[in-house]
Design an enzyme around this catalytic site. Structure first.
Site, PDB file in Angstrom:
ATOM      1  N   GLU A 111       0.816  -1.210   0.000  1.00  0.00           N
ATOM      2  CA  GLU A 111       0.000   0.000   0.000  1.00  0.00           C
ATOM      3  C   GLU A 111       0.851   1.261   0.000  1.00  0.00           C
ATOM      4  O   GLU A 111       1.966   1.288   0.517  1.00  0.00           O
ATOM      5  CB  GLU A 111      -0.924  -0.008   1.221  1.00  0.00           C
ATOM      6  CG  GLU A 111      -1.998  -1.067   1.067  1.00  0.00           C
ATOM      7  CD  GLU A 111      -3.014  -1.049   2.186  1.00  0.00           C
ATOM      8  OE1 GLU A 111      -4.205  -1.250   1.885  1.00  0.00           O
ATOM      9  OE2 GLU A 111      -2.643  -0.836   3.348  1.00  0.00           O
ATOM     10  N   CYS A 124       3.526   8.438   1.251  1.00  0.00           N
ATOM     11  CA  CYS A 124       4.124   7.454   2.154  1.00  0.00           C
ATOM     12  C   CYS A 124       4.309   6.159   1.367  1.00  0.00           C
ATOM     13  O   CYS A 124       3.350   5.526   0.938  1.00  0.00           O
ATOM     14  CB  CYS A 124       3.181   7.265   3.335  1.00  0.00           C
ATOM     15  SG  CYS A 124       3.786   6.101   4.542  1.00  0.00           S
ATOM     16  N   CYS A 131       7.128  -7.225   6.807  1.00  0.00           N
ATOM     17  CA  CYS A 131       8.331  -6.724   7.491  1.00  0.00           C
ATOM     18  C   CYS A 131       8.935  -7.867   8.286  1.00  0.00           C
ATOM     19  O   CYS A 131       8.208  -8.668   8.864  1.00  0.00           O
ATOM     20  CB  CYS A 131       7.951  -5.577   8.441  1.00  0.00           C
ATOM     21  SG  CYS A 131       9.377  -4.699   9.112  1.00  0.00           S
ATOM     22  N   CYS A 135       7.909  -5.198  15.675  1.00  0.00           N
ATOM     23  CA  CYS A 135       7.591  -4.181  16.670  1.00  0.00           C
ATOM     24  C   CYS A 135       6.188  -4.474  17.215  1.00  0.00           C
ATOM     25  O   CYS A 135       5.251  -4.677  16.442  1.00  0.00           O
ATOM     26  CB  CYS A 135       7.672  -2.788  16.055  1.00  0.00           C
ATOM     27  SG  CYS A 135       9.300  -2.484  15.324  1.00  0.00           S
ATOM     28  N   CYS A 138       2.972  -2.455  16.099  1.00  0.00           N
ATOM     29  CA  CYS A 138       2.777  -2.201  14.663  1.00  0.00           C
ATOM     30  C   CYS A 138       2.099  -3.391  14.013  1.00  0.00           C
ATOM     31  O   CYS A 138       2.580  -4.520  14.137  1.00  0.00           O
ATOM     32  CB  CYS A 138       4.139  -1.948  14.001  1.00  0.00           C
ATOM     33  SG  CYS A 138       4.048  -1.824  12.197  1.00  0.00           S
ATOM     34  N   CYS A 362      -0.417   5.442  10.371  1.00  0.00           N
ATOM     35  CA  CYS A 362       0.828   4.746  10.708  1.00  0.00           C
ATOM     36  C   CYS A 362       0.529   3.394  11.341  1.00  0.00           C
ATOM     37  O   CYS A 362      -0.263   3.298  12.270  1.00  0.00           O
ATOM     38  CB  CYS A 362       1.631   5.529  11.752  1.00  0.00           C
ATOM     39  SG  CYS A 362       2.144   7.124  11.224  1.00  0.00           S
TER      40      CYS A 362
END
Ligand code: SAH
Ligand code: SF4
Length: 379
Positions: A111, A124, A131, A135, A138, A362
């Protein structure tokens, strides 16, 4: 505000792939483009012309390249394409944020988001599908890495955004750009896909094409310390660091890469980043997590840690997601925290969450697309 569409407004289904062997010219460096065109007998000055057509004018068809003779254009079209990632959906938030779900030739998806503000638009961009890092606050971090994105797929995200706003050719007056900034803050850790991110950003910065100045590009890292000086050498763009805690004990639980490169090492690399001590400030991102990292003492410690660095702090209200083990700090807490940091002499704006209604804020990327798809299947 006018009626705004929040449902996906464009759906391209199903995925068929590109059923030919033509090579995509997007994503090649200038030298690679020159060499590729030389292989088929085109002179170096043709590479310069084609570069401008692709990145300055934004054309996708060789037929539009009017300064190239027709037979050469036909030959080019037989051998090459100028291809963006496929837009699966485009969503528009009530606050103007746009989000694109993009599909790459192998069917993987990522995205991209544009966050318009009064005097700018920050796109962004994602660097990976998923990933490898985990974290704990996230949502992207709960998904396994699928793969690194290629230069064409990274530059292509910005080109799709420019298509959506019709911002071609490249505006000659920088101040009039709608899409004026790139933040490498989408899915993935850009410093774990360093070479491709560097190649893509070099294309974006080339002044014969998209021509974004390095001052308008920000790369965010969770703290891959050994790569930070390399960003300075290769790109010299603005640096943002996902700090989120002031002690190793807490940061180990939020950003586990901290166990490898703890806060002291991270801050040392930041202090040494080119320009950090002079005009340019490094941004430290700090998600506000209730009862975890948001006390007055945390704020004072943040000032103590960052004072020696030319820094600014972005306070990000935590964006919740289903099953997240955290809550967002209260507004009062966030403002008290910001006050202490500001009084300590560091700028600490509270970032207004953008695009939450389309899950574009975010830490919400990609996870949303997967959830959407599962919901569709259930219906
Ligand atoms: N992987 C890089 C780039 C992603 S940037 C990095 O971690 O820096 C995305 C920013 O949003 C990072 O600062 C990240 O820590 C932060 N973030 C992730 N999940 C979040 C959430 N749920 N709420 C608020 N911020 C979040
Ligand atoms: Fe990856 Fe950044 Fe999310 Fe951490 S915050 S899991 S590094 S995308």
């Amino acid at each position: 505000m006018n009626a705004v569409q929040t449902e996906p407004i464009q759906i391209t289904e199903p995925f068929r792939g590109r059923n030919d062997t033509r090579r995509n010219l997007v994503g090649l460096s200038r030298d690679e483009l020159k060499a590729t065109l030389a292989e088929v007998g085109l002179e170096p000055f043709r590479a310069r012309q084609i570069w401008q057509w692709i990145y300055w004018h934004g054309v996708t068809a060789f037929a539009a390249m009017t300064n190239i003779a027709k037979p050469a254009r036909e030959k080019l079209a037989e051998l090459f394409v100028i291809e963006r990632p496929q837009v699966v959906t485009e969503q528009r938030s009530t606050d103007g944020t746009r989000k694109w779900l993009l599909r790459f030739p192998d069917g993987n998806e990522a995205e991209t988001v544009n966050i318009p503000e009064e005097d700018r638009g920050s796109v962004c961009v994602s660097s990976q599908v998923g990933c490898t890092l985990t974290c704990s606050f996230c949502h992207t971090g709960t998904q396994a890495l699928v793969r690194n994105l290629l230069p064409a797929e990274i530059v292509g995200q910005f080109m799709v955004a420019r298509d959506s706003y019709g911002e071609w050719p490249t505006p000659t007056n920088d101040a009039t750009r709608m899409l004026s900034n790139i933040v490498m803050m989408g899915m993935g850790e850009p410093l774990y896909n360093f070479d491709n991110v560097v190649a893509a950003l070099k294309i974006v910065m080339d002044d014969q094409g998209i021509a974004l100045s390095r001052r308008r590009i920000t790369l965010s890292t969770s703290g891959v310390v050994p790569m930070i000086p390399k960003v300075g050498e290769a790109l010299d763009v603005n640096l943002a660091v996902s700090l989120h805690a002031v002690s190793d004990e807490v940061r180990d639980t939020l950003v586990p890469i901290n166990k490898k490169w703890p806060i002291a090492q991270l801050l040392k690399a930041c202090a040494d980043y080119p320009g950090a001590r002079n005009s340019r400030r490094i941004t430290f991102e700090y998600a506000m997590l209730k009862g975890i990292n948001d006390s007055d003492a945390d704020a004072r410690e943040l000032v103590r840690l960052l004072k020696p660095i030319h820094a600014k702090v972005n306070l990000i209200p935590f964006n919740p997601w289903p099953g997240a083990p955290y809550e967002c700090s209260s507004n009062n807490r966030i403002h008290r925290f910001a006050e202490i940091v500001n009084d300590g002499g560091l700028s600490a704006p509270v970032r207004t969450p953008r695009g939450r209604d389309i899950l574009a804020a975010c830490g919400q990327l990609k996870s949303a697309s997967q959830r959407d798809r599962r919901e569709k299947v259930r219906l």
